[in-house]
Design an enzyme around this catalytic site. Structure first.
Site, short mmCIF file in Angstrom:
data_model
loop_
_atom_site.label_atom_id
_atom_site.label_comp_id
_atom_site.label_asym_id
_atom_site.label_seq_id
_atom_site.Cartn_x
_atom_site.Cartn_y
_atom_site.Cartn_z
N LYS A 10 28.72 48.53 11.13
CA LYS A 10 30.09 48.20 11.49
C LYS A 10 30.52 49.62 11.46
CE LYS A 10 32.92 48.71 8.61
NZ LYS A 10 34.18 49.08 8.66
N PRO A 89 23.25 52.94 3.73
CA PRO A 89 24.12 53.43 2.43
C PRO A 89 25.36 51.90 1.89
CG PRO A 89 24.42 54.95 3.94
CD PRO A 89 23.61 53.75 5.00
N ILE A 94 30.36 51.41 6.62
CA ILE A 94 30.20 51.31 7.55
C ILE A 94 29.91 49.82 7.37
CG2 ILE A 94 29.66 53.04 8.91
CD1 ILE A 94 26.43 52.93 7.73
N GLY A 96 28.96 47.20 5.39
CA GLY A 96 27.06 47.20 5.15
C GLY A 96 26.81 45.56 3.93
N SER A 99 28.27 42.93 6.18
CA SER A 99 27.46 42.57 7.28
C SER A 99 26.44 42.15 7.10
CB SER A 99 26.79 44.12 8.14
OG SER A 99 26.18 43.70 9.84
N ASP A 126 36.32 42.57 5.91
CA ASP A 126 35.88 42.72 7.30
C ASP A 126 34.54 41.64 7.54
OD1 ASP A 126 36.36 45.32 8.06
OD2 ASP A 126 34.73 46.38 6.70
O1 C5P Z 1 38.74 42.62 1.25
P1 C5P Z 1 37.06 43.40 0.78
O2 C5P Z 1 37.15 43.51 -0.51
O3 C5P Z 1 36.62 44.41 1.81
O4 C5P Z 1 38.07 44.93 0.48
C1 C5P Z 1 38.43 45.44 -0.52
C2 C5P Z 1 39.44 46.48 -0.52
O5 C5P Z 1 39.99 47.04 0.05
C3 C5P Z 1 40.94 45.41 -1.34
O6 C5P Z 1 40.56 45.07 -2.60
C4 C5P Z 1 41.46 46.35 -1.22
O7 C5P Z 1 42.43 46.88 -1.74
C5 C5P Z 1 41.21 46.99 0.44
N1 C5P Z 1 41.61 46.66 1.38
C6 C5P Z 1 43.44 46.52 1.95
N2 C5P Z 1 43.69 45.49 2.82
C7 C5P Z 1 42.60 45.42 4.03
C8 C5P Z 1 41.68 45.55 3.46
C9 C5P Z 1 41.44 45.52 2.75
O8 C5P Z 1 44.12 46.85 1.35
N3 C5P Z 1 42.87 44.83 5.03
#
Ligand code: C5P
Length: 273
Positions: A10, A89, A94, A96, A99, A126
């Site tokens: 991504k 990676p 991106i 990983g 996805s 994501d």
């Molecule tokens: O949702 P995910 O686990 O991928 O997000 C990882 C971290 O990125 C979250 O714990 C948060 O700190 C930050 N994040 C955020 N706002 C988003 C997506 C991610 O603050 N919209």
């Protein structure tokens, strides 16, 4: 019979951070596209869930409930053996792991399995856009997905083989309320026109990621000085950066050159869609 899954890389062509919710998650406005390179999965139904990982980036990838692939399988009620071939990676901006999780959900859905509506987002912000795996505008914290039509974008992805923790990058943001992209996106006639427009947009996580990991600055300056480059920018929270070109042969030629001058970096020519 095994079901095969493809988990493309991504790329956030833009990533505007427009606010922050009470729970700490950030509001985003991001134009996302997907590469023709990615991880491969194979799911073979069986009595119990097992996960095996191989490939160039398999080192350090957990093979248990810490892995998003495992969480996705459990959430979708799927059991059997999963083989994950990691070509991308991780911790690299991106998508990983996201996805990979989305590929599991798509594979289970293709076999007639039921995917609970809130499962994708619960696995990560994501994951909903990775379910679509085609160019889309992503808003909210990642749950609002609007598919968009973009010209194909010849590109190079470069990662300096460093991972940057996403929460750390968000914490280092100096402003959490920045302008969104225009409400209506233009129709882009060509890769060049899209790149010109993208150059007026931003990745708001680039500056804080650079502060955490200065080598990102070296990647961006190496990409910006390539002949024929139309835009160089970081994806997601880094450290992977991308460079856009108007032609695939230019992307391939420049990828060879940058791999030769920086043998320690992960360099991949691709087409973003
Ligand atoms: O949702 P995910 O686990 O991928 O997000 C990882 C971290 O990125 C979250 O714990 C948060 O700190 C930050 N994040 C955020 N706002 C988003 C997506 C991610 O603050 N919209």
């Amino acid at each position: 019979m095994a079901v095969e899954g493809f988990a493309p890389a991504k790329v956030n062509l833009t990533l505007h951070v427009t606010g922050q919710r009470q729970d700490g998650y950030h509001l985003l406005d991001s134009l996302v596209a997907f590469a023709d390179i990615g991880d491969h999965l194979s799911l073979t139904p069986g009595p119990e869930l097992t996960l095996e990982v191989s490939g160039a980036f398999c080192e350090g990838v957990p093979t248990d409930a810490r892995n998003l692939v495992w969480k996705a399988a459990v959430g979708a009620g799927w059991s059997g053996g999963i083989h994950l071939q990691k070509s991308l990676p991780h911790g690299a901006g991106i998508g990983g792991g996201s996805s990979d999780a989305a590929a599991v959900l798509r594979a289970v859905a293709a076999r007639g399995g039921h995917i609970p509506g809130d499962l994708a987002l619960s696995l990560g912000a994501d994951v909903p856009v990775c379910m679509v795996a085609k160019a889309a505008r992503m808003q909210g914290i990642g749950e609002q997905i609007t598919p968009v039509t973009l010209p194909e974008l010849p590109a190079i992805l470069v990662n300096p083989r460093l991972s940057v923790p996403t929460p750390q990058v968000f914490r280092a943001l100096s402003s959490r309320t920045n302008p969104a992209m225009p409400t209506h996106l233009p129709n882009f006639a060509s890769a060049g026109a899209l790149a010109l427009w993208l150059a007026q947009q931003r990745n708001d996580l680039e500056a804080p990621a650079l502060a955490c990991q200065p080598v990102i600055g070296q990647v961006l300056s190496a990409l910006s000085s390539l002949p024929g480059v139309r835009l160089a920018r970081m994806s997601g929270s880094g450290a992977t950066c991308f460079a856009l070109f108007e032609r695939a042969d230019l992307a391939a030629e420049n990828a060879r050159a940058i791999a030769a001058t920086h043998p320690g970096w992960w360099v991949q020519p691709t087409v973003l869609r």
